[in-house]
Structures are given as structure tokens and as C-alpha cells.
Design an enzyme around this catalytic site. Structure first.
Site, PDB file in Angstrom:
ATOM      1  N   ARG A 351       0.921  -0.896   0.102  1.00 37.61           N
ATOM      2  CA  ARG A 351      -0.318  -0.077   0.000  1.00 37.61           C
ATOM      3  C   ARG A 351       0.804   1.153   0.499  1.00 37.61           C
ATOM      4  O   ARG A 351       0.502   2.138  -0.485  1.00 37.61           O
ATOM      5  CB  ARG A 351      -1.362   0.050   1.604  1.00 37.61           C
ATOM      6  N   PHE A 385      -2.577   1.970   7.129  1.00 38.89           N
ATOM      7  CA  PHE A 385      -1.965   1.107   6.497  1.00 38.89           C
ATOM      8  C   PHE A 385      -0.520   0.834   5.344  1.00 38.89           C
ATOM      9  O   PHE A 385      -1.020   0.566   4.298  1.00 38.89           O
ATOM     10  CB  PHE A 385      -2.904  -0.214   5.866  1.00 38.89           C
ATOM     11  N   THR A 490      -6.247  -4.589   0.251  1.00 40.11           N
ATOM     12  CA  THR A 490      -5.264  -4.910  -1.141  1.00 40.11           C
ATOM     13  C   THR A 490      -5.306  -6.472  -1.787  1.00 40.11           C
ATOM     14  O   THR A 490      -5.188  -6.874  -2.429  1.00 40.11           O
ATOM     15  CB  THR A 490      -4.175  -4.275  -1.150  1.00 40.11           C
ATOM     16  N   GLU A 760      -9.353   6.539   7.555  1.00 36.35           N
ATOM     17  CA  GLU A 760      -7.976   6.305   7.317  1.00 36.35           C
ATOM     18  C   GLU A 760      -8.022   7.465   7.165  1.00 36.35           C
ATOM     19  O   GLU A 760      -6.322   8.056   7.269  1.00 36.35           O
ATOM     20  CB  GLU A 760      -7.465   5.099   6.997  1.00 36.35           C
TER      21      GLU A 760
END
Length: 808
Positions: A351, A385, A490, A760
Site C-alpha cells: 500500500r 496501513f 489490497t 484512514e
């Protein structure tokens, strides 16, 4: 007046109170939530109170340590390694076993199943055996009749370790080719050739530190053995399904024999996505050995020493650019400090690769991502993340470009945004990421100028320049940075969710879904969605504890996708019940199903209105199904995980923040003076919760980049392992001028309620604080301009600010 006095006075001089706004035009939010919610027939879009708020304020909301304990419950405490890397020769438990209340010790040999955790890389032991890999690694647990007896005895255990060389730095690990996973490379265009022909070039190296999760409720698990080798596990976890799998794997039994439940967590932030599983396994193995319930709660110091953090990163870059500051070539190397095992380092580092463009088009680029193995805690998921580690890289680079060209950094950022502008070959546009996903929903060309105008950026920048020209000690800085954050796991397989909705004969509704509540308001939003789908008041809907026996194989509550996935699954389940009731009413009133509506606690047909409760009773009497499941899988996503190309995200969430800071050039102290945010949550399901998430995310991001410093000593011991040595933001660090506006446009993708994820993305808006600090530092150099890029290590502690000023 001293510099310290001026720093303190600067807060008092700001007249604006903390203010939030509900739309991009600056309009105030709706009336207080109880009044607004009562006045609206719909639940969506209203600022309903968090479903546990009253109970939490009254002290009636139960966490695991509040649950009544079964008779015979024992308590465990971890035995920790004091060596960063070494050969484990033996464990002397005699002194511990002789202490009052001690029942015994559990070591690797006591594990009935696999001695390795059921993590995807299968590289982390349940308890250390043969070797230890970091200071704080758990070698075993002591079990006793009280918490303090167990903790005292654990410290009395003597662990014989023969030291081996330890690697504590990602650059050293990279030099030794020490990796937890193979490196990943993503290339587009011809970066080397473009670099050679670039009108301007820059290069540099920098480091960004990690971050401790510092959840209010520490890691805890309570394992209860049941009849016939079945197990009930209370776990403070973001991923009950994984805890179920890990416990079953360690005990050598099938998943169906283990039930994991979590009503709520006192914070998670990613730290309880995988690493809550460790405590559940340790508790269960201990409970298996002693045939009794076992609870294990880490104290704060042990929590710091045992658990992983946000991954620290080291970067090297070379960038080519033109006279406008537009990037023509970029070669970026990212070294992720993963700790001693893989954990979630693969997808975290992936990521970071996906987000190292942030909001900007990179035509010729090579990104190298190395997943470095070090002898520290195994670092893990943390809000964003890996996204923050990618975003800060490109924002730092653009800030360096602006400084080199003596241009306003805002203009450089605008010049590099994704756009519909065609490339030189005329065959493509500046709208496709380096991993080959087209950016179809970009709103930053409208959002960023609007924030620039509403926060008066140009005028303030001029005022700040004048201020800095006259000051001898204090320097101010200002920056606007955007965020473009991809929403979806992902790992494509996790983009699915299930839910159950039950309607009882009195009309009350119970919902259970696979997501977990960690304070972020997921259960509240899901209740709003179900209430609207059935047309009933919010008070009629109850969301129950996350439970693997109700919704199996649920994904972690992570990746900002909790509402997107579980909200949609619950909506589909409620819709099935609504359709059943609509068909039933159609039979009574001889009308079409499309003519039936549900609103305000009523079921409305062309022939009249009935209360929802009345219809439910009649439907039950006629044997109509009043419960249903719902399932949702995220559409459109696909990508090749070996090349990191494709469409890993369903959509992007956008936003921008303008931050103004002041630094004391004598001490390195800094303060954030003003913050203005314009953020994109689509059509907000709950504006109060969303604004709270933006506030919290930003402040947590600010902490990561300013005060939250993790320090490992030369022997591998974590020196910052308590609130006395690790500084998270406090109320006094929140700027008095803190304004948040929500972008009014709905999500262009078909997401629940037209909303967008909010957990996030706001975290990365705090990069504006880091860039504003670099702006202030540059102003302190002779002539107000530095000779080169401002080398500010993050977090920007007072020491690191002084180093960037060249004064340490």
C-alpha cells in the site's frame, strides 16, 4: 517577552473557537443530534449519537476486563526475552514455581497443535523456541491465581540466552539483504532516460519513524474451555475470524470448535488486527494445559515491548522536474522496517507503493520496496496501513522541488495533480496511476482551490513571510497538502462481508455483522442503514456483539471498509425482509410490490397505512420469514499481486488540509496554530461521527509526525515504552483554530448511501503539519531560504527540528 511566552501567547491570540462545518460552503451542521434525529424520518445523514455513548459515559459499557469471571479463572503473564537476538538454551522456572499462587508455566513444548502461528508467512512462533528475535519476545507465560502473582512470577523466570548479532536498522538490514519477504519493484515509462534529460534534478534520503497504537484498552483475551473440546474466546480484536483460526490451529482442532466474540474494543487503530491473536492463543494454550479459564491482559509497559508498531521507513530518491515543478522522472526506494517476522508487512509495504503517488501523476517512475528484517517487534497494521508512509514520501519530494525552484509549494502540487490533460504522445492522459488504475473520480482540482480560498492561504502566506522577516527567534510556516486514498483491501479476497438481520414479533430489530466496533461508530452507522431500509426509528434497531458463530469467515475491520462492506451486507439482509413484508402487504391490499413503501415506522400502500409492528405480527401469523442474511462483495476490483498492477481500489477518498505552525529556533519547540480541512466523505451517513473521525485521524497523524518518537537502544531494548517516555498528543496540542468542512458531493461509485470511507484518509492530512514545519525551518535560514532540501526527520521533535536548523 521570551520566545516561550510568545509560543504560549500565540494560542491565546487566536480568536476562533474549534469549529466544524457540514458542507463545503461553510454552513453549520444540523441542530444538536437528538433534535435533528427526532425531526427527520430518515436515519441516514443525521448526526445520531454513538450507540454506546451513554453507556460509556456512565461507565456501563462492558469491555473484556469488565466481564464476570467464571469460578476457577486463572491469570497469565508473559515471560519476555531481554536479548534482541540469541540462541535460547533453556528456561529456569524454579523460582517462579515456588512463589505463592503460581500454578505453572506454559512454554512452546506445551502447545498441542502447531508451534508456529497460523499467519500467512508461517514465520512467527507462538512462543520462542531455539532462538529469540527481539527484546520483549514472549518465551512463555506464567499462570497463577491472581494477576499480580502471575506478573511477579513471570519476572522471576530465568531465561538462558546466548547472544547473537542483532540488526536494528532497515538500512543495515538492506545492506545484508535481510528481508522478511522478497522486494517488489514497480516501473512505468523510462525513468532513467527521463531523468537524464530532466531540466532539473534533486536527490536525497530521509527517515520517518514508527508509531505506537496506544489504544486505551490494552491487549487482552479470556479463554474459556467448554464441553467436548469446544472453546469460547473473548478477544479485543479487529478480526475475530482470524483469532478463531489461530486458536484452532494452535490447539490442533477444527475452526468450528472455537467461537470468538467481541462486543467492543477500547481502540484498535490496526494494532488489534493480527496481534490480538497472540494473546488469544497464549490464553487458550494455557487454558488447555490447566483445564481452566485463563485471562491474559498485558500491562502498558509489556504491551509496548511485545506488540508491533507502525512500520518505520527509510527513503532514498532522485527526481527530475521542469521549471513549473512538474515531475518528469522519479526513482524512489522505500525500506520498510518490518521487525523480525512478516506479519502484515507485505500488504503494508504494497500500500505504501500504491500511495507513493498520493494525488500526483508520475509518468516515468521506478519504485523499489524492500521489506527489511530487523531484531525488533514485528511491526503491523496501523491506521492508513502503509498509505501514510507512501504519501509523506511524495509530499516531501514536492516540497523539496518547490524550495529548489523558489516556488509556492501549493502551486507545485496543483501542477502535478492527476488530470484529463493529454500526454505528449496524445494517446493517453495524466489520469492513470503507476499501478495502472485510472483515476476516474478526481475532485481535487475543485476541492484544493476551494480550501485555498476559504482558509485565505495566499494572504496568510504573505503575512507569514512578513512576520518571519521581522522575527529573530520564532518562525512560522504554512502548507496545504491533499490526500487521495484508495478504499478496499489490497488483498481482494477480504472485500466481502456478511450480516444477519432478525425482526422479532414486537417489531424490534436485531442486527449482527462481521465488523467490529472499536469506538469508530461502525455499529451506529449499520443501525442507521438498517433502520432506513425498514423504515423504522433508530431506537428500534440493536446491533449485537461480533461473533464468529453468527457470521463466519468475516474480514478484519480495517482498510476503512467497515461500513462499506458490513453496512451493505446488513442493508441487503434488511432489504430481503422488507421485500417479504411488502409481498405480504401486497397480498392483503391487492397491489404491486413497487407500490409499498416503508417510512416513519409505517408500511404504506395505496390503500392505507399500517404500523410496522402491526405488519410484522400479521406476517408472523401467516408464516412469513422475518429474518434474513445478507452478503456483499466489492465490485470492479482486480489486480495482479505479483506485479502490483490493476484496480485494487473501488474508489478514492479525497481531502486537503491547510496547517499553520510556529517554531522556536532556540529550543526546537513547535506548535500547530491553525488547521483548516476540507474533506470528502461522500454523502455522510452520520456527520457527527465522520467529523469526529476526521478530527481524531488528523490529530493522531499530527502525533506521528511531531511528538511520537520510538527509540530503540543499542542493545535492542525499546526505551520509549510508557506514557512517561512516549508523547501522544494531548488536548493542549489541539489547535484552537480547527475547522472542518465536508465536501458535499456523493460518492460517484454505487456505495452504501452515497457515502465514502472516513477512518484512514484524514490521517494523512496531517502531512500538512510536517510540510508547514519544513516551511518554517526554511524561513529561519539566512535570507529566509535554505541552501538545499530541509532535512527534517520525522517525528519533528524539538531535537529533530534543531538538527534540521543545523543547530545540533
Amino acid at each position: 517577552m521570551t520566545a516561550r511566552d510568545e509560543l504560549s501567547l500565540s494560542r491565546d491570540a487566536v480568536a476562533d473557537p474549534v469549529t466544524v462545518t457540514a458542507d463545503a460552503a461553510g454552513n453549520l451542521p444540523p441542530a444538536p443530534q437528538s433534535q435533528a434525529a427526532a425531526a427527520s424520518p430518515r436515519a441516514l445523514g443525521q448526526p445520531h449519537a454513538h450507540e454506546s455513548a451513554r453507556a460509556q459515559v456512565a461507565g456501563n459499557a462492558s469491555y473484556i476486563d469488565d466481564l464476570p469471571e467464571l469460578k476457577g479463572t486463572l491469570y497469565a503473564a508473559p515471560i519476555l526475552s531481554k536479548v534482541a537476538h540469541g540462541r535460547l538454551n533453556g528456561v529456569d522456572t524454579a523460582a517462579a514455581l515456588a512463589m505463592p499462587g503460581v500454578r505453572g508455566v506454559v512454554l512452546s513444548a506445551d502447545i498441542p497443535g502447531d508451534k508456529m502461528l497460523a499467519a500467512f508467512a508461517h514465520d512467527e512462533p507462538v512462543f520462542a523456541f531455539e532462538t529469540v528475535q527481539h527484546v520483549g519476545q514472549v518465551v512463555g507465560v506464567v499462570v497463577a491465581e491472581s494477576v499480580m502473582q502471575a506478573r511477579r512470577a513471570a519476572r522471576a523466570v530465568q531465561v538462558d540466552i546466548a547472544p547473537l548479532p542483532a540488526v536494528l536498522d532497515p538500512r543495515a538490514a538492506h545492506a545484508q539483504q535481510s528481508y522478511v519477504l522478497p522486494p517488489v519493484f514497480v516501473r512505468r515509462g523510462a525513468p532513467e532516460e527521463a531523468m537524464a534529460h530532466a531540466p532539473h534534478r534533486l536527490g536525497g534520503s530521509f527517515d520517518v519513524g514508527g508509531q505506537e497504537h496506544f489504544y486505551l484498552e490494552g491487549q487482552i483475551a479470556y479463554a474459556l474451555p467448554l464441553e467436548q473440546n469446544q472453546w469460547w474466546i473473548h478477544s479485543s480484536t479487529q478480526h475475530p475470524g482470524e483469532v478463531q483460526h489461530w486458536v484452532a490451529h494452535a490447539l490442533g482442532i477444527d475452526n468450528h470448535a472455537v467461537t470468538v466474540q467481541c462486543r467492543r474494543m477500547g481502540g484498535g487503530f490496526g494494532g488489534k488486527e493480527t496481534q490480538a491473536g497472540h494473546l488469544a492463543v497464549w490464553s487458550a494454550v494455557a487454558a488447555h494445559k490447566f483445564g481452566a479459564p485463563v485471562k491474559l491482559r498485558l500491562d502498558r509497559d509489556d504491551d509496548f515491548l511485545v506488540t508491533g508498531k507502525r512500520h518505520p521507513f527509510a527513503y532514498d530518491y532522485e527526481v527530475g522536474f521542469d521549471g513549473r515543478g512538474r515531475i518528469t522522472a522519479l526513482v524512489l526506494t522505500m525500506l520498510a522496517n518490518c521487525g523480525f517476522s512478516a506479519d502484515l508487512s507485505g500488504p503494508v509495504a504494497d500500500r505504501a507503493v500504491f500511495h507513493c503517488d498520493n494525488a500526483y501523476f508520475l509518468e516515468n517512475v521506478l519504485v523499489a520496496s524492500y521489506r527489511c528484517k530487523t531484531n525488533t517487534q514485528s511491526h503491523t497494521a496501523f491506521r492508513g496501513f502503509g498509505g501514510p508512509q507512501g504519501v509523506i514520501a511524495i509530499e516531501r519530494i514536492l516540497g523539496d522541488i518547490a524550495g529548489a525552484l523558489r516556488l509556492d509549494a501549493f502551486d507545485v502540487r496543483m501542477a502535478n495533480l492527476y488530470s484529463d490533460e493529454p500526454l505528449a504522445d496524445g494517446k493517453a492522459k495524466r489520469d492513470t496511476t503507476h499501478y495502472q488504475m485510472q483515476v476516474e473520480d478526481n475532485i481535487l482540482h475543485a476541492l484544493m482551490p476551494q480550501l485555498e480560498q476559504t482558509c485565505h492561504y495566499r494572504a496568510r502566506a504573505t503575512e507569514i513571510a512578513a512576520w518571519n522577516a521581522q522575527q529573530t527567534v520564532l518562525r512560522r510556516g504554512i502548507a496545504i497538502t491533499p490526500v487521495k486514498f484508495g478504499i478496499s483491501f489490497t488483498a481482494t479476497l477480504f472485500n466481502q462481508a456478511g450480516a444477519l438481520v432478525h425482526v422479532y414479533t414486537d417489531g424490534s430489530v436485531q442486527v449482527n455483522h462481521g465488523g467490529t466496533e472499536m469506538g469508530q461508530g461502525l455499529h451506529t452507522k449499520v443501525a442507521q442503514i438498517v433502520a432506513d431500509e425498514l423504515g423504522v426509528p433508530m431506537a428500534q434497531v440493536l446491533v449485537t456483539a461480533s461473533d464468529t458463530s453468527k457470521v463466519p469467515n468475516a474480514s478484519a475491520t480495517a482498510a476503512s471498509s467497515g461500513t462499506d462492506l458490513n453496512g451493505r451486507a446488513a442493508q441487503f439482509a434488511a432489504r430481503n425482509i422488507r421485500d417479504n413484508l411488502a409481498s405480504f402487504v401486497c397480498g392483503l391490499d391487492t397491489c404491486g410490490a413497487g407500490e409499498i413503501s416503508f417510512a416513519g415506522g409505517e408500511v404504506i400502500s395505496p390503500k392505507g397505512r399500517r404500523s410496522f409492528n402491526e405488519v410484522v405480527k400479521e406476517a408472523y401469523a401467516n408464516r412469513i420469514q422475518l429474518w434474513s442474511d445478507g452478503f456483499y462483495r466489492t465490485p470492479k476490483i482486480h489486480y495482479d499481486k505479483t506485479t502490483l498492477t490493476g484496480r485494487p481500489f473501488f474508489y478514492f477518498a479525497y481531502g486537503a488540509a491547510c496547517s499553520e505552525v510556529v517554531i522556536d529556533t532556540l529550543t526546537g519547540e513547535s506548535r500547530v496554530l491553525k488547521v483548516d480541512i476540507l474533506h470528502d466523505v461522500g454523502h455522510s451517513i452520520n456527520p457527527a461521527i465522520d467529523i469526529g473521525q476526521i478530527e481524531g485521524g488528523f490529530i493522531q497523524g499530527m502525533g506521528w509526525l511531531t511528538t511520537e518518537e520510538l527509540v530503540w537502544k543499542a542493545d535492542g531494548a525499546l526505551a520509549t515504552h510508557a506514557p512517561s517516555t512516549y508523547k501522544i498528543p494531548a488536548t493542549g496540542d489541539v489547535p484552537e483554530h480547527f475547522r472542518i468542512a465536508l465536501w458535499p458531493e456523493a460518492n460517484r461509485e454505487d456505495n452504501v448511501g452515497g457515502s465514502k470511507a472516513v477512518g484512514e484518509p484524514p490521517f494523512m492530512l496531517a502531512v500538512s503539519v510536517y510540510e508547514a514545519l519544513r516551511h518554517a525551518i526554511a524561513a529561519a535560514w539566512p535570507g529566509g531560504k535554505a541552501n538545499g532540501p530541509i532535512a527534517l526527520t520525522a517525528p519533528a521533535t524539538a531535537e529533530n527540528v534543531l538538527r534540521a536548523l543545523g543547530r545540533m
